[in-house]
Scaffold this motif. Structure first.
Motif, PDB file in Angstrom:
ATOM      1  N   GLU A 158       1.996  -8.811   1.808  1.00 41.71           N
ATOM      2  CA  GLU A 158       1.492  -8.390   3.121  1.00 41.71           C
ATOM      3  C   GLU A 158       0.861  -6.998   3.086  1.00 41.71           C
ATOM      4  O   GLU A 158       0.311  -6.547   4.085  1.00 41.71           O
ATOM      5  CB  GLU A 158       2.648  -8.382   4.137  1.00 41.71           C
ATOM      6  CG  GLU A 158       3.207  -9.761   4.455  1.00 41.71           C
ATOM      7  CD  GLU A 158       2.170 -10.641   5.123  1.00 41.71           C
ATOM      8  OE1 GLU A 158       1.578 -10.214   6.128  1.00 41.71           O
ATOM      9  OE2 GLU A 158       1.933 -11.753   4.614  1.00 41.71           O
ATOM     10  N   LYS A 159       0.924  -6.320   1.953  1.00 41.35           N
ATOM     11  CA  LYS A 159       0.433  -4.938   1.866  1.00 41.35           C
ATOM     12  C   LYS A 159      -1.034  -4.920   1.456  1.00 41.35           C
ATOM     13  O   LYS A 159      -1.456  -5.570   0.507  1.00 41.35           O
ATOM     14  CB  LYS A 159       1.267  -4.144   0.863  1.00 41.35           C
ATOM     15  CG  LYS A 159       0.876  -2.675   0.767  1.00 41.35           C
ATOM     16  CD  LYS A 159       1.769  -1.904  -0.178  1.00 41.35           C
ATOM     17  CE  LYS A 159       3.176  -1.796   0.384  1.00 41.35           C
ATOM     18  NZ  LYS A 159       4.034  -0.939  -0.471  1.00 41.35           N
ATOM     19  N   ASP A 327       4.201   5.267  15.643  1.00 42.28           N
ATOM     20  CA  ASP A 327       4.616   6.329  14.715  1.00 42.28           C
ATOM     21  C   ASP A 327       4.481   5.869  13.261  1.00 42.28           C
ATOM     22  O   ASP A 327       4.935   4.778  12.891  1.00 42.28           O
ATOM     23  CB  ASP A 327       6.077   6.730  14.973  1.00 42.28           C
ATOM     24  CG  ASP A 327       6.217   7.665  16.144  1.00 42.28           C
ATOM     25  OD1 ASP A 327       5.219   8.296  16.522  1.00 42.28           O
ATOM     26  OD2 ASP A 327       7.333   7.766  16.692  1.00 42.28           O
ATOM     27  N   HIS A 328       3.859   6.728  12.436  1.00 39.84           N
ATOM     28  CA  HIS A 328       3.760   6.516  10.979  1.00 39.84           C
ATOM     29  C   HIS A 328       2.993   5.251  10.616  1.00 39.84           C
ATOM     30  O   HIS A 328       3.093   4.781   9.482  1.00 39.84           O
ATOM     31  CB  HIS A 328       5.164   6.468  10.348  1.00 39.84           C
ATOM     32  CG  HIS A 328       6.040   7.622  10.728  1.00 39.84           C
ATOM     33  ND1 HIS A 328       5.723   8.932  10.425  1.00 39.84           N
ATOM     34  CD2 HIS A 328       7.213   7.669  11.414  1.00 39.84           C
ATOM     35  CE1 HIS A 328       6.662   9.736  10.885  1.00 39.84           C
ATOM     36  NE2 HIS A 328       7.570   9.002  11.508  1.00 39.84           N
ATOM     37  N   THR A 466      -7.664   4.620   5.366  1.00 43.07           N
ATOM     38  CA  THR A 466      -6.431   4.742   6.153  1.00 43.07           C
ATOM     39  C   THR A 466      -5.539   3.517   5.985  1.00 43.07           C
ATOM     40  O   THR A 466      -4.306   3.626   6.057  1.00 43.07           O
ATOM     41  CB  THR A 466      -6.786   4.935   7.640  1.00 43.07           C
ATOM     42  OG1 THR A 466      -7.597   6.109   7.780  1.00 43.07           O
ATOM     43  CG2 THR A 466      -5.544   5.080   8.501  1.00 43.07           C
ATOM     44  N   LEU A 467      -6.143   2.369   5.743  1.00 36.90           N
ATOM     45  CA  LEU A 467      -5.391   1.117   5.706  1.00 36.90           C
ATOM     46  C   LEU A 467      -4.775   0.809   4.347  1.00 36.90           C
ATOM     47  O   LEU A 467      -4.099  -0.213   4.202  1.00 36.90           O
ATOM     48  CB  LEU A 467      -6.296  -0.033   6.148  1.00 36.90           C
ATOM     49  CG  LEU A 467      -6.521  -0.067   7.666  1.00 36.90           C
ATOM     50  CD1 LEU A 467      -7.744  -0.884   8.012  1.00 36.90           C
ATOM     51  CD2 LEU A 467      -5.298  -0.627   8.366  1.00 36.90           C
ATOM     52  N   GLU A 471       0.631  -2.596   6.135  1.00 36.01           N
ATOM     53  CA  GLU A 471       0.823  -4.041   6.307  1.00 36.01           C
ATOM     54  C   GLU A 471      -0.417  -4.629   6.991  1.00 36.01           C
ATOM     55  O   GLU A 471      -0.951  -4.055   7.942  1.00 36.01           O
ATOM     56  CB  GLU A 471       2.063  -4.314   7.155  1.00 36.01           C
ATOM     57  CG  GLU A 471       3.364  -3.802   6.567  1.00 36.01           C
ATOM     58  CD  GLU A 471       3.768  -4.551   5.318  1.00 36.01           C
ATOM     59  OE1 GLU A 471       3.702  -5.798   5.327  1.00 36.01           O
ATOM     60  OE2 GLU A 471       4.130  -3.883   4.324  1.00 36.01           O
ATOM     61  N   ILE A 472      -0.862  -5.785   6.528  1.00 37.64           N
ATOM     62  CA  ILE A 472      -2.076  -6.376   7.086  1.00 37.64           C
ATOM     63  C   ILE A 472      -1.907  -6.701   8.565  1.00 37.64           C
ATOM     64  O   ILE A 472      -2.869  -6.718   9.330  1.00 37.64           O
ATOM     65  CB  ILE A 472      -2.511  -7.619   6.285  1.00 37.64           C
ATOM     66  CG1 ILE A 472      -3.943  -8.020   6.677  1.00 37.64           C
ATOM     67  CG2 ILE A 472      -1.515  -8.761   6.466  1.00 37.64           C
ATOM     68  CD1 ILE A 472      -4.543  -9.084   5.782  1.00 37.64           C
ATOM     69  N   SER A 473      -0.670  -6.929   9.001  1.00 38.03           N
ATOM     70  CA  SER A 473      -0.422  -7.194  10.418  1.00 38.03           C
ATOM     71  C   SER A 473      -0.702  -5.974  11.288  1.00 38.03           C
ATOM     72  O   SER A 473      -0.851  -6.101  12.510  1.00 38.03           O
ATOM     73  CB  SER A 473       1.024  -7.652  10.626  1.00 38.03           C
ATOM     74  OG  SER A 473       1.932  -6.685  10.115  1.00 38.03           O
TER      75      SER A 473
END
Length: 491
Positions: A158-159, A327-328, A466-467, A471-473
């Motif tokens: 998922e990362k 947050d984060h 940034t991504l 997590e893709i979600s």
């Protein structure tokens, strides 16, 4: 070297003869850019103009911005076939160099990932290999009703390992159509450069023409320009905060802000009859004055709308589940933002004090100090908080303008034609960030080149960075926290 080469500076909204722009050999040109960036300047423009009748030969133009002094430094050089890439040392230049190569065929040698910016076809995407590594494609018609764009995710589970964004499917070609202007179509092309930033782009264009015609807006015109620009900012910031609430499933703020965004757009319609501000700003005039009744309506309604907006937005900060999602999430480090040349709320959310209204003020902003909203954490929470703070600042500025609305004329057009063989530059802090327009005129005073840099040109790659390791979600939430323009990129 830098001080010896950068001998000409300009203020925001100024023009000068092209012959006054310093020119240097390519080696000196590149060294000067490098030294300037090392000392904290930024590249706000970098483009090529082909030499007539000569293949793969062009003049490179760059404009370096010094936020601390409010000065803009233009510089040119001549190139043929190729030139050394600065991208490996200064990544904020990577997209400018790719665009130069795409449009002229002149290669920035050593560019680490040289591929087209907008031309589609045989496009090479970065890829990973390994167990559990997979790709997810979104687009090219993103989410059905949004502008076309393709998102290629490389993921491990998922990362997100890497996100590559491919835009420009419409081939709008606005910059090419502007050559030979200004004419009757030019203003409409500017109003639709990025439709939700109609005021931002039109105001920047008007400033370019004003500089070329050596005319200055009246106090009333400057007041209406700033008023409309801040109303545009308010409507979009309120709308974005509602959309962020929707992305985490918090419906009260989403519902309230969706309605209130519409009411803020209606205040622009009170001025000119159009909710996006079309047919309001023109070089040499604003087409709609404000009566005492209109001032009263806007002032009274604005106070109520913003009070309700802040109440709706502040529900977010009181909800632990919302804060745990904000947050984060999607944290952009300040060092990365500076390296990539981030602008607008995304940069200010990392603590970068970068705001045209404060650093390069013109018009009403020269006489009314504009506070700069800052945050340090660089995450979704920070980008939301910046919008909340800017809502208050914009409200206060608008009420100050309406309270002391100037007398005078809405027309300041003189009989001058745009100056021939000249260069003009204008910056505006649109609601997404810094908008930059440059114009080069020919011997007849018509546009030989018109270059637009929308804030999304800087920030789409910032979003992709940034991504990484997110997590893709969380992509929809991070994407909305930037809320970049597809059409503003495809010019």
């Amino acid at each position: 070297m830098m001080k010896e080469v950068l001998t000409k500076y300009m203020k925001n909204g100024e023009a000068c003869p092209i012959c006054e722009i310093p020119s240097a050999p390519i080696e000196t040109f590149l060294q000067t850019i490098g030294e300037a960036l090392e000392q904290g300047m930024r590249v706000v423009q970098y483009f090529a103009v082909n030499t007539d009748g000569k293949e793969k030969e062009a003049t490179l133009y760059t404009v370096l911005a010094d936020n601390s002094s409010g000065k803009l430094y233009p510089l040119t050089t001549q190139v043929r076939t190729s030139f050394p890439s600065l991208t490996p040392s200064f990544p904020q230049i990577q997209l400018f160099e790719r665009e130069i190569w795409e449009q002229t065929g002149i290669e920035p040698v050593g560019h680490p990932w040289l591929k087209p910016v907008r031309v589609q076809g045989e496009n090479t995407f970065f890829s990973y290999t390994g167990d559990q590594v997979h790709e997810v494609g979104v687009g090219p018609v993103h989410a059905g009703v949004i502008e076309p764009g393709h998102f290629r995710f490389q993921c491990h589970g998922e990362k997100i390992l890497n996100l590559e964004i491919s835009l420009g499917y419409q081939h709008r070609g606005i910059e090419k159509r502007l050559i030979g202007g200004p004419d009757t179509l030019t203003i409409h092309q500017m109003e639709t450069a990025s439709g939700d930033a109609t005021i931002g782009h039109t105001l920047t264009y008007c400033s370019v023409v004003d500089a070329l015609k050596k005319q200055k807006p009246t106090a009333k015109v400057e007041a209406i320009q700033a008023l409309s620009l801040e109303l545009e900012r308010l409507a979009n910031h309120v709308g974005d905060l509602g959309a962020l609430a929707g992305d985490v499933g918090y419906l009260p703020t989403k519902s309230f802000c969706g309605r209130l965004r519409g009411e803020l757009l209606n205040l622009t319609a009170v001025i000119c009859g159009n909710r996006f501000g079309r047919n309001l700003l023109r070089p040499g005039e604003v087409r709609h004055d404000l009566s005492g009744k209109q001032i009263s309506i806007i002032s009274d309604k604005l106070k109520t709308i913003i009070q309700q907006s802040l109440q709706a937005v502040d529900l977010l900060w009181d909800n632990p589940s919302v804060l745990s999602r904000f947050d984060h999430t999607g944290t952009l480090e300040r060092s990365v933002a500076e390296e990539l040349g981030a602008v607008g709320p995304a940069a200010r959310a990392c603590g970068i004090r970068n705001d045209v209204r404060s650093d390069f003020p013109t018009g009403k902003y020269e006489r009314i100090g504009m506070p700069v909203a800052l945050c340090e954490t660089g995450d979704v929470f920070a980008r939301a908080l910046i919008r909340r703070r800017e809502i208050v600042h914009s409200r206060d500025l608008i009420l100050e303008i309406l309270k002391n609305f100037p007398e005078g004329s809405c027309i300041y057009n003189n009989t001058n034609d745009p100056a021939p063989d000249s260069f003009a530059i204008s910056l505006t802090e649109g609601w997404r960030g810094e908008i930059c327009h440059c114009a080069l005129t020919d011997s007849q005073g018509t546009f030989a080149k018109y270059k637009i840099v929308d804030p999304s040109f800087h920030n789409w790659y910032v979003l992709s960075r940034t991504l990484r390791n997110v997590e893709i979600s969380d992509f929809p939430l991070c994407n909305k926290s930037f809320n970049l323009s597809y059409c503003g990129f495809d010019l």
